[in-house]
Design a protein around this motif. Structure first.
Motif, PDB file in Angstrom:
ATOM      1  N   UNK A  41       6.202 -10.784 -16.656  1.00  0.00           N
ATOM      2  CA  UNK A  41       5.614 -12.088 -16.337  1.00  0.00           C
ATOM      3  C   UNK A  41       4.571 -12.091 -15.233  1.00  0.00           C
ATOM      4  N   UNK A  42       4.394 -10.994 -14.485  1.00  0.00           N
ATOM      5  CA  UNK A  42       3.372 -10.989 -13.444  1.00  0.00           C
ATOM      6  C   UNK A  42       2.799  -9.594 -13.219  1.00  0.00           C
ATOM      7  N   UNK A  43       1.576  -9.591 -12.690  1.00  0.00           N
ATOM      8  CA  UNK A  43       0.883  -8.346 -12.367  1.00  0.00           C
ATOM      9  C   UNK A  43       0.218  -8.530 -11.008  1.00  0.00           C
ATOM     10  N   UNK A  44       0.558  -7.627 -10.071  1.00  0.00           N
ATOM     11  CA  UNK A  44       0.041  -7.694  -8.713  1.00  0.00           C
ATOM     12  C   UNK A  44      -0.628  -6.377  -8.345  1.00  0.00           C
ATOM     13  N   UNK A  45      -1.758  -6.459  -7.690  1.00  0.00           N
ATOM     14  CA  UNK A  45      -2.476  -5.276  -7.231  1.00  0.00           C
ATOM     15  C   UNK A  45      -1.708  -4.601  -6.100  1.00  0.00           C
ATOM     16  N   UNK A  46      -1.725  -3.267  -6.090  1.00  0.00           N
ATOM     17  CA  UNK A  46      -1.179  -2.478  -4.982  1.00  0.00           C
ATOM     18  C   UNK A  46      -2.198  -1.387  -4.674  1.00  0.00           C
ATOM     19  N   UNK A  47      -2.463  -1.161  -3.403  1.00  0.00           N
ATOM     20  CA  UNK A  47      -3.415  -0.136  -2.990  1.00  0.00           C
ATOM     21  C   UNK A  47      -2.708   1.214  -2.894  1.00  0.00           C
ATOM     22  N   UNK A  48      -3.346   2.246  -3.416  1.00  0.00           N
ATOM     23  CA  UNK A  48      -2.802   3.602  -3.354  1.00  0.00           C
ATOM     24  C   UNK A  48      -3.869   4.495  -2.727  1.00  0.00           C
ATOM     25  N   UNK A  49      -3.531   5.125  -1.586  1.00  0.00           N
ATOM     26  CA  UNK A  49      -4.517   5.944  -0.878  1.00  0.00           C
ATOM     27  C   UNK A  49      -4.953   7.175  -1.657  1.00  0.00           C
ATOM     28  N   UNK A  83       0.856  -1.179   0.000  1.00  0.00           N
ATOM     29  CA  UNK A  83       0.000   0.000   0.000  1.00  0.00           C
ATOM     30  C   UNK A  83       0.894   1.232   0.000  1.00  0.00           C
ATOM     31  N   UNK A  84       0.488   2.255  -0.748  1.00  0.00           N
ATOM     32  CA  UNK A  84       1.170   3.542  -0.713  1.00  0.00           C
ATOM     33  C   UNK A  84       0.249   4.506   0.029  1.00  0.00           C
ATOM     34  N   UNK A  85       0.706   4.976   1.182  1.00  0.00           N
ATOM     35  CA  UNK A  85      -0.090   5.898   1.971  1.00  0.00           C
ATOM     36  C   UNK A  85      -0.094   7.290   1.347  1.00  0.00           C
ATOM     37  N   UNK A  86      -1.007   8.097   1.783  1.00  0.00           N
ATOM     38  CA  UNK A  86      -1.128   9.456   1.250  1.00  0.00           C
ATOM     39  C   UNK A  86       0.159  10.253   1.395  1.00  0.00           C
ATOM     40  N   UNK A  87       0.927   9.996   2.455  1.00  0.00           N
ATOM     41  CA  UNK A  87       2.167  10.742   2.688  1.00  0.00           C
ATOM     42  C   UNK A  87       3.352  10.177   1.899  1.00  0.00           C
ATOM     43  N   UNK A  88       3.118   9.136   1.094  1.00  0.00           N
ATOM     44  CA  UNK A  88       4.181   8.559   0.276  1.00  0.00           C
ATOM     45  C   UNK A  88       4.864   7.357   0.891  1.00  0.00           C
ATOM     46  N   UNK A  89       4.493   6.985   2.100  1.00  0.00           N
ATOM     47  CA  UNK A  89       5.068   5.802   2.731  1.00  0.00           C
ATOM     48  C   UNK A  89       4.562   4.541   2.038  1.00  0.00           C
TER      49      UNK A  89
END
Length: 185
Positions: free
Chosen positions: A85-93, A44-50
């Motif tokens: 070769x792969x695609x993974x979901x990542x959450x971005x705030x 996950x990428x938080x709103x502050x960039x973490x």
């Protein structure tokens, strides 16, 4: 594979030197990679960039820079980390990146504005890197388009500097690289 490309810094550089550094850094052709979706990255990428992995911050800047090079926004607005070769979901705030420094050269229609991003990249606002302001629940969110649908939220002090520039020119926005960008939502 370690991240080997140097970060682009705006400090003490002309726009010409910044443009050259951006070109030399390049970017991965993630728009050409279309592997089957194979799961969730648990990131996950938080709103502050973490950046988080399984709830814990990723503390190695080189790892974050490397991951940012394979990040893409899908047509449905979701974000993925993609390789051939792969695609993974990542959450971005909010947005994938933050614009943390800015430099300007020129004035009015001849101005060019460069933004340094928290990912080690930089962009020059213009036809391929539009500045926009999106109205969010907590107020306006100034942004610059980065690549592949990804945006960087412009840090509030930089946004105020852009607004100050617009006011000094009695305009409702700013010019960069031949394009006028409104600073209103």
């Amino acid at each position: 594979m370690p991240e080997t490309k140097p970060s682009v810094s705006l400090a003490g550089q002309s726009l010409a030197a910044i443009a050259k550094a951006i070109e030399e850094r390049g970017s991965a052709p993630v728009d050409q990679w279309n592997p089957t979706h194979c799961g969730d990255s648990e990131m996950k990428i938080l709103r502050d960039g973490t950046w988080l992995h399984q709830g814990s911050p990723i503390t190695r800047p080189a790892m974050v820079r490397l991951l940012s090079t394979v990040l893409r926004r899908e047509e449905d607005g979701s974000h993925v980390l993609v390789t051939p070769v792969e695609k993974l979901t990542i959450e971005v705030e909010r947005t994938a990146f933050r614009a943390i420094a800015m430099t300007m050269e020129g004035a009015g229609e001849d101005r060019r504005i460069a933004f340094e991003l928290d990912s080690g990249d930089a962009v020059i606002a213009g036809p391929d890197h539009a500045i926009s302001v999106i109205e969010e629940e907590d107020g306006p969110s100034p942004r610059v388009h980065v690549r592949h649908g990804l945006e960087a939220e412009i840090a509030r002090p930089l946004y105020y500097k852009l607004a100050e520039t617009a006011l000094a020119e009695e305009a409702k926005g700013v010019w960069s690289d031949g394009v006028f960008f409104s600073l209103e939502p």
